[in-house]
Motif scaffolding. Structure first.
Motif, short mmCIF file in Angstrom:
data_model
loop_
_atom_site.label_atom_id
_atom_site.label_comp_id
_atom_site.label_asym_id
_atom_site.label_seq_id
_atom_site.Cartn_x
_atom_site.Cartn_y
_atom_site.Cartn_z
N ARG A 1 -23.23 11.25 -20.19
CA ARG A 1 -23.24 9.58 -19.09
C ARG A 1 -23.96 9.93 -17.87
N TYR A 2 -25.01 8.97 -17.01
CA TYR A 2 -25.29 8.49 -16.07
C TYR A 2 -25.04 7.20 -15.13
N SER A 3 -24.24 6.89 -14.70
CA SER A 3 -23.49 5.79 -13.91
C SER A 3 -24.73 5.57 -13.50
N ARG A 4 -24.50 4.08 -12.85
CA ARG A 4 -25.59 2.94 -12.14
C ARG A 4 -25.82 3.24 -10.64
N SER A 5 -26.36 3.53 -9.74
CA SER A 5 -26.08 4.04 -8.48
C SER A 5 -26.05 2.57 -7.64
N ALA A 6 -25.62 1.20 -8.97
CA ALA A 6 -25.07 0.24 -7.81
C ALA A 6 -23.83 0.51 -8.23
N LEU A 7 -22.96 1.34 -9.23
CA LEU A 7 -21.67 1.17 -9.83
C LEU A 7 -21.37 2.17 -10.05
N PRO A 8 -21.45 3.85 -9.20
CA PRO A 8 -21.23 5.01 -9.36
C PRO A 8 -19.82 5.11 -10.19
N SER A 9 -19.48 6.02 -10.73
CA SER A 9 -18.84 6.99 -11.26
C SER A 9 -19.14 8.46 -10.56
N LYS A 10 -17.64 8.74 -10.63
CA LYS A 10 -17.52 9.81 -10.15
C LYS A 10 -18.32 11.22 -11.19
N TYR A 11 -19.09 12.32 -10.56
CA TYR A 11 -19.25 13.67 -11.39
C TYR A 11 -18.75 14.05 -11.79
N ILE A 12 -19.51 14.52 -12.88
CA ILE A 12 -17.97 15.67 -13.76
C ILE A 12 -18.33 17.10 -12.66
N TYR A 13 -19.49 17.40 -12.13
CA TYR A 13 -20.21 18.99 -11.81
C TYR A 13 -19.54 18.73 -10.23
N ASP A 14 -20.75 19.62 -9.63
CA ASP A 14 -19.98 19.56 -7.59
C ASP A 14 -21.27 19.08 -7.24
N PHE A 15 -21.99 18.69 -8.35
CA PHE A 15 -23.62 17.80 -8.36
C PHE A 15 -24.06 17.36 -9.13
N PRO A 16 -24.73 16.53 -8.31
CA PRO A 16 -25.27 14.47 -8.58
C PRO A 16 -26.41 14.99 -10.07
N ALA A 17 -25.66 14.24 -11.27
CA ALA A 17 -26.17 14.89 -12.60
C ALA A 17 -25.10 14.08 -13.87
N GLN A 18 -24.40 14.32 -14.19
CA GLN A 18 -23.17 13.14 -15.66
C GLN A 18 -22.47 13.00 -14.55
N THR A 19 -21.77 11.60 -14.98
CA THR A 19 -20.60 10.86 -14.63
C THR A 19 -19.80 11.26 -15.57
N HIS A 20 -18.73 10.67 -15.34
CA HIS A 20 -17.83 10.55 -16.15
C HIS A 20 -17.51 9.04 -17.16
N TYR A 21 -18.90 8.51 -15.86
CA TYR A 21 -18.16 6.66 -17.07
C TYR A 21 -19.82 6.53 -16.64
N GLY A 22 -20.70 5.42 -17.75
CA GLY A 22 -21.64 4.57 -17.11
C GLY A 22 -22.22 4.66 -18.84
#
Length: 211
Positions: free
Chosen positions: A190-211
């Motif tokens: 899942r990739y959250s939108r920049s307008a409604l961001p979610s926490k990244y699963i890893y310690d770098f920008p990629a998949q997010t917990h919601y999206g």
């Protein structure tokens, strides 16, 4: 009766063979293909039994090195894409440890892969090339490399190009079904939108917990 080793072809092998394949150990005759030269050198240094690597782009009809256009537009709205625009480079910062990226200029076709000793009838195939995955799969099918396949792992989208070559789950499913393969499992990213961001699963920008 002679029982041959299992054979696996991994297209887009950065970070190493799939963990499910690792369970086969030296009983898996493995070929990894990826254009990131430093990652290929790292993987070769592991000296895993029965493993070989090619630092090259996979070449097939319609290969252009670009992701699905419509899926790319959706990704451009994601929070991960926002971080990329701010300067994050996953290839450099993850796979190359901050060093300059060294990308191979070599290209290898599916017939050339099939011509490598022992890889003309794979049991396992994984394709993850961030664009053109389905076209690559079609090339494997056209050259007979899916005929004895036991397992296929491939990246796809639920949205994007709805044409016959679009990298959608539906197109991949139809081709896989025609080769006697059925859907077994899904790993959803899942990739959250920049307008409604979610926490990244890893310690770098990629998949997010919601999206």
């Amino acid at each position: 009766m002679c029982i041959r080793d299992s054979v696996g072809i991994d297209v887009g092998c950065s970070s190493g063979r799939p963990h499910e394949w690792a369970k086969l150990g030296g009983a898996l005759k493995y070929l990894g293909v990826d254009p990131l030269e430093s990652e290929i050198k790292r993987l070769e240094s592991l000296k895993e039994i029965n493993s070989s690597y090619l630092a090259a782009f996979i070449d097939f009809d319609g290969a252009d090195g670009k992701a699905d256009e419509e899926a790319s537009r959706v990704f451009e709205l994601s929070s991960a894409a926002f971080e990329v625009r701010r300067g994050f480079d996953s290839q450099k910062q993850i796979y190359n440890s901050g060093n300059e990226i060294s990308v191979s200029t070599k290209r290898v076709s599916v017939p050339q892969i099939r011509a490598i000793d022992g890889f003309d009838s794979p049991d396992l195939i994984k394709i993850d090339i961030d664009g053109g995955d389905f076209k690559c799969l079609k090339s494997f099918a056209q050259h007979g490399l899916l005929d004895q396949l036991v397992s296929l792992t491939i990246e796809s989208q639920f949205h994007g190009d709805l044409g016959n070559d679009g990298n959608t789950l539906w197109n991949i499913g139809k081709l896989a079904n025609s080769k006697g393969l059925s859907l077994f499992d899904l790993d959803v990213n899942r990739y959250s939108r920049s307008a409604l961001p979610s926490k990244y699963i890893y310690d770098f920008p990629a998949q997010t917990h919601y999206g």
